[in-house]
Scaffold this motif. Structure first.
Motif, mmCIF file in Angstrom:
data_model
loop_
_atom_site.group_PDB
_atom_site.id
_atom_site.type_symbol
_atom_site.label_atom_id
_atom_site.label_comp_id
_atom_site.label_asym_id
_atom_site.label_seq_id
_atom_site.Cartn_x
_atom_site.Cartn_y
_atom_site.Cartn_z
ATOM 1 N N VAL A 43 -0.467 2.765 5.176
ATOM 2 C CA VAL A 43 -1.165 1.826 6.066
ATOM 3 C C VAL A 43 -1.498 2.600 7.339
ATOM 4 O O VAL A 43 -0.609 3.196 7.960
ATOM 5 C CB VAL A 43 -0.296 0.595 6.401
ATOM 6 N N ALA A 65 -4.621 1.268 3.210
ATOM 7 C CA ALA A 65 -5.165 0.182 4.038
ATOM 8 C C ALA A 65 -5.520 0.772 5.391
ATOM 9 O O ALA A 65 -4.691 1.433 6.027
ATOM 10 C CB ALA A 65 -4.130 -0.923 4.218
ATOM 11 N N TYR A 102 0.620 -5.910 6.863
ATOM 12 C CA TYR A 102 0.181 -4.931 5.870
ATOM 13 C C TYR A 102 1.367 -4.005 5.611
ATOM 14 O O TYR A 102 1.804 -3.286 6.521
ATOM 15 C CB TYR A 102 -1.025 -4.141 6.386
ATOM 16 N N LYS A 127 -1.073 -11.253 10.501
ATOM 17 C CA LYS A 127 -1.070 -10.688 9.145
ATOM 18 C C LYS A 127 -0.103 -9.512 9.080
ATOM 19 O O LYS A 127 0.192 -8.891 10.106
ATOM 20 C CB LYS A 127 -2.467 -10.208 8.777
ATOM 21 N N TYR A 131 0.848 -1.201 0.000
ATOM 22 C CA TYR A 131 0.000 0.000 0.000
ATOM 23 C C TYR A 131 0.885 1.253 0.000
ATOM 24 O O TYR A 131 2.041 1.210 0.422
ATOM 25 C CB TYR A 131 -0.894 0.002 1.245
#
Ligand SMILES: Cc1cc2nc3c(=O)[nH]c(=O)nc-3n(C[C@H](O)[C@H](O)[C@H](O)COP(=O)(O)OP(=O)(O)OC[C@H]3O[C@@H](n4cnc5c(N)ncnc54)[C@H](O)[C@@H]3O)c2cc1C
Length: 247
Positions: free
Chosen positions: A5, A28, A140, A138, A2
């Protein structure tokens, strides 16, 4: 990858996401739980309409003054003189979701139920945010990282930016519905003998937000559930909300 974030889809994170998405950045927007209603009085200045004209249609309850009480209930009442401006009271859950949806409509991608726990770091550079999502971890990744996840941010701690616990406030509140003796044009704030305050903010003629909290070192000394119960059961407060069956 991205462009940006953002951790935290509260008002700050959502506005940031909206502005950046409108300018063409790939954003994001991460939040731990968008179904959570933040403990908050929900009083907002009418200047909000300048930034969110869409809110004008929502017909929020209007407030024209404030009543402040000392710990022994001496009252100071103030009615706004400039009637161009006024206050509105909002349900924080609806309000936050409203602002989030504007960011999503502008193109931001929302990742809900993601708890930001740390930064992703490569070669000593922070290049993303690591989250816990259900039982998974996760990542990002973004060129720019924005931390907007509020006063209890875990990422602020990782950055060493929170120096002490005195900056925190712990609060509990409820939205109640039923007949009451409140002046629906006024919000009321009740200062306490400890470092903290209670509030009752009308949301309509029969709905109100009531809450209480403590801050500084006093939130370590006082139990939040007890001070909340003491507050709503206090005989002075009971004059305003005499019923025992509020929804
Ligand atoms: C008791 C109390 C009463 C208040 N009353 C008022 C009022 O009446 N009017 C007013 O204007 N202001 C009020 N405020 C202040 C107001 O709540 C804040 O100024 C405002 O919420 C700040 O917005 P924010 O977007 O920076 O943070 P927040 O609103 O706190 O939003 C942070 C977001 O980040 C998310 N988040 C948190 N941690 C993580 C994580 N680890 N990972 C992912 N997401 C995370 C949360 O779910 C939330 O959506 C009150 C504050 C308190 C404590």
């Amino acid at each position: 990858m991205y462009d940006v974030v953002i951790s935290g889809a509260g008002p700050a994170g959502s506005k940031c996401a909206e502005v950046l998405s409108k300018r063409g950045f790939k954003v994001a927007l991460i939040d731990r739980d968008t179904s959570w209603r933040k403990p908050c009085g929900g009083a907002v200045h009418s200047r909000i309409f300048k930034y969110y004209p869409q809110l004008r249609n929502a017909k929020f309850h209007q407030i024209s003054g404030i009543a402040m009480y000392s710990a022994d209930y001496h009252q100071f009442k103030y009615k706004w003189k400039d009637t161009r401006y006024y206050g509105i009271t909002v349900d924080r859950l609806e309000f936050d979701n409203f602002l989030r949806n504007i960011a999503i409509d502008a193109g931001a991608e929302l990742f809900d139920k993601n708890l930001s726990i740390d930064f992703v770091t490569r070669n000593k550079r922070r290049i993303g945010i690591k989250t816990k999502y259900a039982n998974e971890t996760k990542e990002y990744l973004g060129k720019i990282i924005i931390v907007g996840d509020g006063i209890n941010s875990k990422l602020l701690n990782k950055l060493g930016l929170r120096k002490n616990i005195e900056e925190l406030m712990f609060a509990k509140c409820a939205i109640m519905e039923g007949e009451n003796n409140l002046n629906e044009d006024f919000m009321s704030i009740f200062f306490k003998s400890y470092k903290g305050y209670g509030w009752i903010f009308p949301l309509s003629d029969n709905k109100f937000n009531i809450g209480c909290g403590s801050m500084g070192k006093d939130h370590l000394k006082y139990n939040l559930n007890s001070i909340y119960t003491d507050f709503i059961k206090d005989s002075e407060i009971q004059n305003y909300i005499p019923r025992s069956d509020y929804k």
